[in-house]
Design a protein around this motif. Structure first.
Motif, short mmCIF file in Angstrom:
data_model
loop_
_atom_site.label_atom_id
_atom_site.label_comp_id
_atom_site.label_asym_id
_atom_site.label_seq_id
_atom_site.Cartn_x
_atom_site.Cartn_y
_atom_site.Cartn_z
N GLN A 149 0.82 -1.20 0.00
CA GLN A 149 0.00 0.00 0.00
C GLN A 149 0.86 1.26 0.00
N GLN A 150 1.98 1.22 0.73
CA GLN A 150 2.88 2.37 0.75
C GLN A 150 3.50 2.61 -0.62
N GLN A 151 3.74 1.54 -1.36
CA GLN A 151 4.39 1.66 -2.66
C GLN A 151 3.37 1.82 -3.80
N GLY A 152 2.09 1.85 -3.46
CA GLY A 152 1.07 2.06 -4.49
C GLY A 152 0.85 0.85 -5.38
N ARG A 153 1.11 -0.34 -4.89
CA ARG A 153 0.92 -1.57 -5.66
C ARG A 153 -0.44 -2.19 -5.31
N ALA A 154 -1.50 -1.64 -5.83
CA ALA A 154 -2.85 -2.09 -5.53
C ALA A 154 -3.08 -3.54 -5.95
N ASP A 155 -2.45 -3.98 -7.04
CA ASP A 155 -2.63 -5.35 -7.51
C ASP A 155 -2.10 -6.36 -6.50
N LEU A 156 -0.91 -6.12 -5.97
CA LEU A 156 -0.33 -7.02 -4.99
C LEU A 156 -1.03 -6.89 -3.63
N ALA A 157 -1.45 -5.68 -3.28
CA ALA A 157 -2.17 -5.47 -2.03
C ALA A 157 -3.48 -6.24 -2.03
N GLN A 158 -4.15 -6.27 -3.17
CA GLN A 158 -5.41 -7.00 -3.29
C GLN A 158 -5.21 -8.49 -3.02
N LYS A 159 -4.13 -9.05 -3.56
CA LYS A 159 -3.84 -10.48 -3.34
C LYS A 159 -3.58 -10.76 -1.87
N GLU A 160 -2.86 -9.87 -1.21
CA GLU A 160 -2.57 -10.06 0.21
C GLU A 160 -3.86 -9.98 1.03
N GLN A 161 -4.75 -9.05 0.68
CA GLN A 161 -6.02 -8.93 1.40
C GLN A 161 -6.86 -10.19 1.23
N GLU A 162 -6.85 -10.75 0.04
CA GLU A 162 -7.60 -11.99 -0.20
C GLU A 162 -7.05 -13.12 0.66
N GLU A 163 -5.73 -13.23 0.74
CA GLU A 163 -5.12 -14.30 1.53
C GLU A 163 -5.37 -14.08 3.02
N ILE A 164 -5.36 -12.83 3.47
CA ILE A 164 -5.66 -12.53 4.87
C ILE A 164 -7.07 -13.00 5.21
N ALA A 165 -8.02 -12.72 4.33
CA ALA A 165 -9.40 -13.13 4.56
C ALA A 165 -9.52 -14.66 4.66
N ILE A 166 -8.75 -15.37 3.86
CA ILE A 166 -8.80 -16.83 3.88
C ILE A 166 -8.17 -17.37 5.16
N ILE A 167 -7.05 -16.82 5.56
CA ILE A 167 -6.39 -17.27 6.79
C ILE A 167 -7.27 -17.00 8.00
N GLU A 168 -7.95 -15.85 8.01
CA GLU A 168 -8.83 -15.50 9.14
C GLU A 168 -9.93 -16.53 9.36
N LYS A 169 -10.34 -17.20 8.31
CA LYS A 169 -11.40 -18.22 8.44
C LYS A 169 -10.96 -19.38 9.33
N PHE A 170 -9.66 -19.62 9.41
CA PHE A 170 -9.14 -20.75 10.18
C PHE A 170 -8.68 -20.34 11.58
N LEU A 171 -8.61 -19.05 11.85
CA LEU A 171 -8.22 -18.56 13.17
C LEU A 171 -9.44 -18.42 14.07
#
Length: 149
Positions: A70-92
């Motif tokens: 997000q600091q570097q303005g890479r919205a494409d990579l940030a979106q992928k990280e957000q998706e993975e965070i949402a998936i990991i949260e399902k198991f926590l």
């Protein structure tokens, strides 16, 4: 059902529904489980506590990467990280809200008998054990500083 079984079941469903984001996240979790199972002393097993630590570690890595992207303005990579965070949260386990965290920390501070910032180490030791999996260390640290400061 173990975490590995849940992940495998989720991968089958993601493949059938052609959900690329879900599949990518589940594959990352599976890779970490396999890595943990092959570490020296693991004997091919991962305990429930080990699974929880593994997921927390993954979550922290993803959040750190998300901040950088997000600091570097890479919205494409940030979106992928957000998706993975949402998936990991399902198991926590269900994460504590800020108010619930403060209430839990107040009781820990009272039980330890902490009086000021110099007692932060005592409180953090107990809090990280009691609140494992329910919130991350940064949130605990920030709340303890506020309550003791």
């Amino acid at each position: 059902m173990s975490l590995e079984e849940q992940v495998m079941s989720g991968m089958k469903d993601a493949m059938k529904s052609k959900d690329e984001a879900m599949l990518r996240g589940l594959r990352a979790i599976k890779a970490e489980i396999i890595k943990a199972k092959t570490e020296p002393g693991a004997n091919g097993q991962v305990t429930a506590e080990g699974e929880l630590k593994l997921l927390q570690k993954m979550m922290k890595q993803r959040k750190d990467s998300l901040d950088i992207y997000q600091q570097q303005g890479r919205a494409d990579l940030a979106q992928k990280e957000q998706e993975e965070i949402a998936i990991i949260e399902k198991f926590l386990p269900q994460q504590l809200s800020e108010e619930e965290l403060k209430e839990a920390l107040k009781s820990i501070i009272a039980s330890v008998g902490a009086a000021g910032p110099q007692d932060m180490g005592k409180v953090m030791g107990v809090a990280t054990k009691q609140l494992a999996g329910k919130t991350d260390g940064k949130a605990i640290s920030a709340a303890v500083k506020t309550l003791l400061g």
